[in-house]
Design a protein around this motif. Structure first.
Motif, PDB file in Angstrom:
ATOM      1  N   ALA A   1      -1.043  -2.521  26.146  1.00  0.00           N
ATOM      2  CA  ALA A   1      -0.025  -2.850  25.138  1.00  0.00           C
ATOM      3  C   ALA A   1       0.411  -4.311  25.254  1.00  0.00           C
ATOM      4  N   PRO A   2       0.597  -4.990  24.095  1.00  0.00           N
ATOM      5  CA  PRO A   2       0.489  -4.460  22.737  1.00  0.00           C
ATOM      6  C   PRO A   2      -0.927  -4.274  22.237  1.00  0.00           C
ATOM      7  N   GLY A   3      -1.933  -4.773  22.941  1.00  0.00           N
ATOM      8  CA  GLY A   3      -3.327  -4.439  22.693  1.00  0.00           C
ATOM      9  C   GLY A   3      -3.873  -4.877  21.355  1.00  0.00           C
ATOM     10  N   SER A   4      -4.787  -4.063  20.829  1.00  0.00           N
ATOM     11  CA  SER A   4      -5.428  -4.300  19.544  1.00  0.00           C
ATOM     12  C   SER A   4      -5.090  -3.156  18.605  1.00  0.00           C
ATOM     13  N   ILE A   5      -4.932  -3.484  17.334  1.00  0.00           N
ATOM     14  CA  ILE A   5      -4.544  -2.501  16.326  1.00  0.00           C
ATOM     15  C   ILE A   5      -5.411  -2.688  15.093  1.00  0.00           C
ATOM     16  N   GLU A   6      -5.894  -1.582  14.546  1.00  0.00           N
ATOM     17  CA  GLU A   6      -6.663  -1.607  13.298  1.00  0.00           C
ATOM     18  C   GLU A   6      -6.005  -0.660  12.301  1.00  0.00           C
ATOM     19  N   ILE A   7      -5.802  -1.141  11.087  1.00  0.00           N
ATOM     20  CA  ILE A   7      -5.132  -0.379  10.030  1.00  0.00           C
ATOM     21  C   ILE A   7      -5.944  -0.525   8.753  1.00  0.00           C
ATOM     22  N   SER A   8      -6.114   0.560   7.998  1.00  0.00           N
ATOM     23  CA  SER A   8      -6.812   0.444   6.715  1.00  0.00           C
ATOM     24  C   SER A   8      -6.289   1.484   5.743  1.00  0.00           C
ATOM     25  N   GLY A   9      -6.547   1.216   4.461  1.00  0.00           N
ATOM     26  CA  GLY A   9      -6.126   2.145   3.428  1.00  0.00           C
ATOM     27  C   GLY A   9      -6.425   1.594   2.055  1.00  0.00           C
ATOM     28  N   PRO A  10      -6.132   2.354   1.016  1.00  0.00           N
ATOM     29  CA  PRO A  10      -6.375   1.896  -0.350  1.00  0.00           C
ATOM     30  C   PRO A  10      -5.273   0.940  -0.817  1.00  0.00           C
ATOM     31  N   LEU A  11      -5.666   0.000  -1.687  1.00  0.00           N
ATOM     32  CA  LEU A  11      -4.697  -0.873  -2.342  1.00  0.00           C
ATOM     33  C   LEU A  11      -4.121  -0.167  -3.561  1.00  0.00           C
ATOM     34  N   PRO A  12      -2.952  -0.588  -4.047  1.00  0.00           N
ATOM     35  CA  PRO A  12      -2.295   0.157  -5.128  1.00  0.00           C
ATOM     36  C   PRO A  12      -3.068   0.207  -6.434  1.00  0.00           C
ATOM     37  N   VAL A  13      -3.794  -0.874  -6.784  1.00  0.00           N
ATOM     38  CA  VAL A  13      -4.510  -0.902  -8.070  1.00  0.00           C
ATOM     39  C   VAL A  13      -5.942  -0.443  -7.883  1.00  0.00           C
ATOM     40  N   GLN A  14      -6.694  -1.159  -7.054  1.00  0.00           N
ATOM     41  CA  GLN A  14      -8.043  -0.735  -6.693  1.00  0.00           C
ATOM     42  C   GLN A  14      -8.454  -1.477  -5.437  1.00  0.00           C
ATOM     43  N   GLY A  15      -9.544  -1.033  -4.812  1.00  0.00           N
ATOM     44  CA  GLY A  15     -10.004  -1.670  -3.589  1.00  0.00           C
ATOM     45  C   GLY A  15      -9.272  -1.154  -2.365  1.00  0.00           C
ATOM     46  N   ARG A  16      -9.618  -1.726  -1.218  1.00  0.00           N
ATOM     47  CA  ARG A  16      -9.041  -1.299   0.051  1.00  0.00           C
ATOM     48  C   ARG A  16      -8.642  -2.522   0.864  1.00  0.00           C
ATOM     49  N   PHE A  17      -7.795  -2.274   1.862  1.00  0.00           N
ATOM     50  CA  PHE A  17      -7.405  -3.345   2.781  1.00  0.00           C
ATOM     51  C   PHE A  17      -7.716  -2.914   4.199  1.00  0.00           C
ATOM     52  N   SER A  18      -7.913  -3.902   5.058  1.00  0.00           N
ATOM     53  CA  SER A  18      -8.044  -3.644   6.494  1.00  0.00           C
ATOM     54  C   SER A  18      -7.334  -4.767   7.237  1.00  0.00           C
ATOM     55  N   ILE A  19      -6.626  -4.391   8.285  1.00  0.00           N
ATOM     56  CA  ILE A  19      -5.924  -5.354   9.142  1.00  0.00           C
ATOM     57  C   ILE A  19      -6.382  -5.099  10.570  1.00  0.00           C
TER      58      ILE A  19
ATOM     59  N   PRO B   1       0.834  -1.211   0.000  1.00  0.00           N
ATOM     60  CA  PRO B   1       0.000   0.000   0.000  1.00  0.00           C
ATOM     61  C   PRO B   1       0.861   1.251   0.000  1.00  0.00           C
ATOM     62  N   HIS B   2       0.445   2.241  -0.769  1.00  0.00           N
ATOM     63  CA  HIS B   2       1.178   3.499  -0.846  1.00  0.00           C
ATOM     64  C   HIS B   2       0.657   4.532   0.134  1.00  0.00           C
ATOM     65  N   GLU B   3      -0.463   4.218   0.754  1.00  0.00           N
ATOM     66  CA  GLU B   3      -1.094   5.193   1.654  1.00  0.00           C
ATOM     67  C   GLU B   3      -1.757   4.438   2.796  1.00  0.00           C
ATOM     68  N   ILE B   4      -1.647   4.984   3.994  1.00  0.00           N
ATOM     69  CA  ILE B   4      -2.355   4.465   5.166  1.00  0.00           C
ATOM     70  C   ILE B   4      -3.394   5.511   5.571  1.00  0.00           C
ATOM     71  N   SER B   5      -4.671   5.135   5.522  1.00  0.00           N
ATOM     72  CA  SER B   5      -5.744   6.097   5.779  1.00  0.00           C
ATOM     73  C   SER B   5      -6.086   6.223   7.259  1.00  0.00           C
ATOM     74  N   TYR B   6      -6.001   5.086   7.980  1.00  0.00           N
ATOM     75  CA  TYR B   6      -6.550   5.081   9.346  1.00  0.00           C
ATOM     76  C   TYR B   6      -5.792   4.051  10.175  1.00  0.00           C
ATOM     77  N   VAL B   7      -5.441   4.444  11.406  1.00  0.00           N
ATOM     78  CA  VAL B   7      -4.817   3.525  12.357  1.00  0.00           C
ATOM     79  C   VAL B   7      -5.393   3.802  13.733  1.00  0.00           C
ATOM     80  N   GLU B   8      -5.787   2.756  14.433  1.00  0.00           N
ATOM     81  CA  GLU B   8      -6.273   2.896  15.807  1.00  0.00           C
ATOM     82  C   GLU B   8      -5.650   1.788  16.648  1.00  0.00           C
ATOM     83  N   ALA B   9      -5.443   2.056  17.918  1.00  0.00           N
ATOM     84  CA  ALA B   9      -4.923   1.064  18.857  1.00  0.00           C
ATOM     85  C   ALA B   9      -5.646   1.233  20.182  1.00  0.00           C
ATOM     86  N   TRP B  10      -5.915   0.124  20.851  1.00  0.00           N
ATOM     87  CA  TRP B  10      -6.609   0.197  22.129  1.00  0.00           C
ATOM     88  C   TRP B  10      -6.270  -1.041  22.955  1.00  0.00           C
ATOM     89  N   GLY B  11      -6.575  -0.956  24.240  1.00  0.00           N
ATOM     90  CA  GLY B  11      -6.278  -2.057  25.150  1.00  0.00           C
ATOM     91  C   GLY B  11      -4.856  -1.966  25.666  1.00  0.00           C
TER      92      GLY B  11
END
Length: 357
Positions: A229-247, A217-227
């Motif tokens: 440490a190391p807790g929970s982490i959420e990451i999302s952003g656009p994929l290079p060609v089309q669509g999006r990813f979330s972790i 991914p060339h861009e990270i749109s959103y990151v959150e962490a809670w709980g």
């Protein structure tokens, strides 16, 4: 191929020792090195390696091998640099380094970076099916969920030899040096440093899969962490060609078993990979193919991904077959992890410094 091992800790004992023991057709371990003489002796005994060292410098000076497997914890940049400069081929467990500067300082040489999930037969099959569908351009979304229990619980079966003979002052100096590298990467915010550590230490496996399936991914749109440490982490952003990813990554200390799910959704269905704990040899990853009419097909192969990866290193050194991750791919993951840290810092008005700034 004559090889030397740097690092005789948990993963070496649980994974690499049994695999190298059964692949003596490819490898002869001639030397082992660890800060702990106890661990070096234990691994050396199991692999029949007569030469045991407690410093990389001594091992490199003695020689007697063609390649170095860098399996120690922490940043691997300096160990890889010294091994390449000594003329050896190098296999390095992820991550390659903690900073881009360490990567830039590496000399030319034969270097392969280990992300064993890339060599998982189910992953390779998913790649083939995705190519048949049309490649990254057909992907609507990639969704990743990781449920991560404690490392101790995942390795309880392995009966590991413990190190209790390393000088406390030496350990403190090494930890201080690593802390300096993390500050050079992302600055001095403890929260940002913690997030960066998880991104490079665990989530990097999922970044490596994104590299194979879609490109980094060339861009990270959103990151959150809670709980806690190391807790929970959420990451999302656009994929290079089309669509999006979330972790979504969750550290759940007492969760019953490690579980990682990677779902690739496209217009005609889904390719879903479910990974078991990585330390159980030959436990298969399940690939479920969902296609038209709610047809579901499951695919498994008990071939061990770590073993395929080792054979790929042998083919790289002896036959020149390119590895799935070279220095360029490893650098992409470091850059992505720094983008994750920077996005989190910006969202939460935290200071970000170093390379991530």
């Amino acid at each position: 191929m004559r090889i030397a091992l740097l690092g005789c800790g948990a993963v070496t004992q649980a994974v690499y020792v049994p695999l190298l023991s059964r692949r003596r057709d490819l490898f002869e371990v001639t030397a082992v090195c660890d800060l702990s003489p106890t661990l070096a002796a234990a691994v050396g005994d199991r692999l029949g390696a007569a030469r045991r060292y407690t410093t990389l410098e001594d091992m490199l000076a003695a020689g007697g091998f063609d390649a170095v497997l860098v399996l120690a914890s922490g940043s691997h940049g300096e160990a890889v640099r010294r091994s390449l400069a000594a003329g050896h081929a190098v296999f390095c467990e992820k991550p390659l380094a903690l900073t881009r500067a360490e990567v830039a300082a590496l000399p030319e040489g034969r270097l392969m970076v280990g992300y064993m999930k890339q060599y998982d037969p189910a992953v390779r099959r998913a790649e083939e099916l995705l190519a048949e569908l049309g490649g990254p351009g057909v992907i609507r979304a990639v969704e990743v969920t990781v449920l991560h229990p404690s490392g101790e619980s995942q390795l309880a079966f392995a009966n590991l030899t413990q190190a209790r003979d390393v000088d406390a002052g030496l350990l403190a100096s090494l930890r201080a040096a690593e802390s300096t590298l993390v500050s050079q990467a992302v600055g001095d915010s403890p929260a940002v440093q913690s997030l960066y550590g998880v991104a490079l230490g665990s989530i990097c496996h999922d970044l490596s899969l994104l590299r194979r399936f879609t490109g980094s991914p060339h861009e990270i749109s959103y990151v959150e962490a809670w709980g806690p440490a190391p807790g929970s982490i959420e990451i999302s952003g656009p994929l290079p060609v089309q669509g999006r990813f979330s972790i979504r990554w969750h550290y759940l200390e007492d969760y019953p078993a490690y579980r990682e799910t990677v779902a690739i959704h496209h217009d005609l269905g889904t390719l879903e990979l479910v990974f078991p704990t990585p330390y159980l040899m030959n436990a298969p990853t399940t690939l479920t193919v969902v296609s038209g009419g709610e047809s579901r097909t499951e695919w498994r192969d008990v071939t061990e991904a770590f073993e395929v990866q080792l054979a790929a290193f042998h083919a790289f050194v002896n036959d020149g077959k390119p590895p799935l991750t070279d220095v360029g791919g490893a650098l992409e993951d470091i850059v992505t992890a720094q983008r994750i840290a920077a996005r989190y810092a910006v969202q939460h008005d935290l200071p970000v410094g170093g390379e991530a700034a």
